[in-house]
Structures are given as structure tokens and as C-alpha cells.
Design an enzyme around this catalytic site. Structure first.
Site, PDB file in Angstrom:
ATOM      1  N   CYS A  77       0.868  -1.177   0.000  1.00 26.79           N
ATOM      2  CA  CYS A  77       0.000   0.000   0.000  1.00 26.79           C
ATOM      3  C   CYS A  77       0.899   1.219   0.000  1.00 26.79           C
ATOM      4  O   CYS A  77       1.546   1.528   1.008  1.00 26.79           O
ATOM      5  CB  CYS A  77      -0.922   0.009   1.220  1.00 26.79           C
ATOM      6  SG  CYS A  77      -1.996   1.472   1.282  1.00 26.79           S
ATOM      7  N   CYS A 224      -5.020   5.742  -4.306  1.00 37.34           N
ATOM      8  CA  CYS A 224      -4.384   4.433  -4.160  1.00 37.34           C
ATOM      9  C   CYS A 224      -2.992   4.547  -4.762  1.00 37.34           C
ATOM     10  O   CYS A 224      -2.840   4.725  -5.977  1.00 37.34           O
ATOM     11  CB  CYS A 224      -5.199   3.353  -4.870  1.00 37.34           C
ATOM     12  SG  CYS A 224      -4.428   1.709  -4.812  1.00 37.34           S
TER      13      CYS A 224
END
Length: 289
Positions: A77, A224
């Protein structure tokens, strides 16, 4: 963790992609899918896209464990990596940090402009590394479409793994479909045995992309980091852009450079501290799901 002991947390975000960060370096903190869902619930819990657990590890400053709010564990992430890097650099006074994840080691640095930059490593383009359920020799565009066979609204996505699997659909209009509706279907399409993050990408110019993302097991997100990396390398691979691009997401901009010398992806962006709080001990005594 002592019985009845409240557990402190930090709430942080990178361009609106938000996290609950738990520090398990000095105390044991269990984590299961059920606990992650309870913390991530935006109505009954703290509410976030991902839960991050920091654990001690040899050979790095910290091990970063990443759980989606839906309860699944993921390998990478980018936005969370920047947030964790900022925590570590503030603790040590250094301008760099080494973070281990399920996807490998990540090196983060603080740039002179204050942005946190993370070396996300090299992308994987082979079909079995993404992974896909069947062989595609050219992953710059695979056979997958949404809509009528003779006039699909989405088709031929580029696919890549940048710590997790991504599919990028190239569009002229980011609102051509309701990503909130088609995202879950595409995420769980049989071609993606481990699921996939689904993005719509519009090429604004040779150094600018605009992106909308459905994140695997998390839903629509304001940003993201790995999707921005995925879109940037896929755009360069298709010769739609160069190797240095600005990626605009609903939450703001990330700066992506796909370095030619070693094919590593460098992602730079801001971090934000929202607030601190504590979670009651019973949060962490939920049965495993």
C-alpha cells in the site's frame, strides 16, 4: 496486551486514502479479519480504508502489516508506506526509513520539498506473476470487457503487479461507467484468481494521468498509491506517456517516476495526521473469521 488495556492508534491519510495505524513494536496486538472489519467500519468503528500494524523485524526499521477494511491482508500500500515512513523518520530524525512488507523491502526518503518518496520496487508484467488465471503473452492489453460485445464501454485493460494485482482500463471519460457498480464485478472476475484493483485511467498528456480506483476489498478510494504506480508504468509501456508522470486522483496528486536504470518505481506524495485515540481491549478479543 494486558486485559482491559486500551490500545492507542493514529489516524492518518495519504491524499484521503485513510488508515488506522497500530504500533505493536512494544506490545503484542493480535489482528484477524474480524478485528480489521470492526476497526475499519465507518459507522461502528474508527473507519478507514486500511488497518496498519507495525511490528518489530530484523533487517528493517519495521514490519508493516496491511489489512483492508474488508478483512483481507494485502502485500503493498503506497500511501500507507509514506505514512509509516513519516512516523519512523520523525522518531529517528533521519531522512530515510526501511520498511518490510509482505511484498518485500521498501526504502522511503524525505525529499527537499517535504514529500515522502517510496521506492516501490520493479513491476511484474508476466501473466503468472500478476497473477492471471490463463496465459496472456502481452499484458499491455488482455481480453476483458464490460458492455456489448460489439461496442463495449470498457475493454482491453493493461495488467501488472506492483505488490498487488492491478487492471487499468484506458478511457476518454472517467465517468463512462459507474465504477462503484462494475468495480466489484471486475475485482472478482475469474481471470483474477487473487482479485484485482480496478482503475479507470484518462491520459491528459505525456506527463499527466487522471485516475479513478476501485480498491480490492476496500471499494472506491480517494487515492491508491499502488494504482498510481500501476497506471504510470502501464501508460509508459504502451507509449502513452513518458516515465515521469503526475497522477491525479480524487484526493490529489502523486508523482511517479519509473526509473530506467533498474525499472524501480519511485512514488512521491504527502501525508497527513488526522487524530489519535484509543481502542478498547475487547476490540482485539473478537474470534477469527
Amino acid at each position: 496486551m494486558s486485559d482491559g488495556e486500551a490500545i492507542p492508534f493514529r489516524k492518518m491519510n495519504g491524499l484521503g486514502n485513510d488508515f488506522v495505524v497500530l504500533d505493536a513494536r512494544s506490545r503484542p496486538i493480535p489482528m484477524t479479519a474480524e478485528i480489521a472489519r470492526a476497526i475499519g467500519d465507518r459507522e461502528k468503528g474508527v473507519g478507514c480504508d486500511q488497518i496498519i500494524v507495525l511490528r518489530r523485524v530484523n533487517g528493517a526499521d519495521v514490519f508493516m502489516e496491511i489489512w483492508n477494511r474488508g478483512g483481507s491482508r494485502v502485500g503493498a500500500c503506497g500511501n500507507a508506506t509514506r505514512c509509516v515512513a513519516d512516523i519512523l523518520m520523525n522518531e529517528t530524525g533521519r531522512d530515510h526509513a526501511v520498511i518490510r512488507t509482505d511484498a518485500g523491502l521498501l526504502l522511503a526518503t524525505r525529499r527537499e520539498d517535504g514529500l515522502i518518496q517510496v521506492d516501490m520496487g520493479a513491476p511484474k508484467f508476466d501473466w503468472q506473476d500478476i497473477p492471471l488465471a490463463e496465459e496472456f503473452r502481452d499484458t499491455r492489453g488482455i481480453e476483458l470487457q464490460v458492455g456489448p460485445i460489439d461496442n463495449p464501454v470498457l475493454h482491453t485493460p493493461s495488467v501488472v503487479n506492483v505488490g498487488n494485482p492491478h487492471a487499468i482500463f484506458w478511457v476518454k471519460d472517467l465517468d463512462v461507467v459507474d465504477l462503484g457498480k462494475v468495480g466489484p464485478l471486475l475485482e472478482n472476475h475469474p481471470i483474477f484468481p487473487e482479485g484485482a484493483n480496478i482503475s479507470l485511467c484518462k491520459v491528459e498528456g505525456p506527463d499527466h494521468l487522471r485516475l479513478k480506483v476501485w480498491e480490492r476489498d476496500a471499494g472506491l478510494t480517494r487515492a491508491c498509491g499502488t494504482a498510481a504506480c500501476a497506471a504510470a508504468v502501464c501508460a509508459a509501456r504502451k507509449r502513452l506517456t513518458g516515465r515521469n508522470v503526475r497522477v491525479t486522483l480524487p484526493g490529489g496528486d502523486l508523482h511517479i517516476r519509473w526509473r530506467e536504470s533498474d525499472d524501480h518505481i519511485l512514488m512521491a506524495g504527502p501525508v497527513e495526521y488526522e487524530f489519535e485515540g484509543t481502542l478498547p481491549a475487547e476490540t482485539f478479543t473478537r474470534p477469527a473469521a
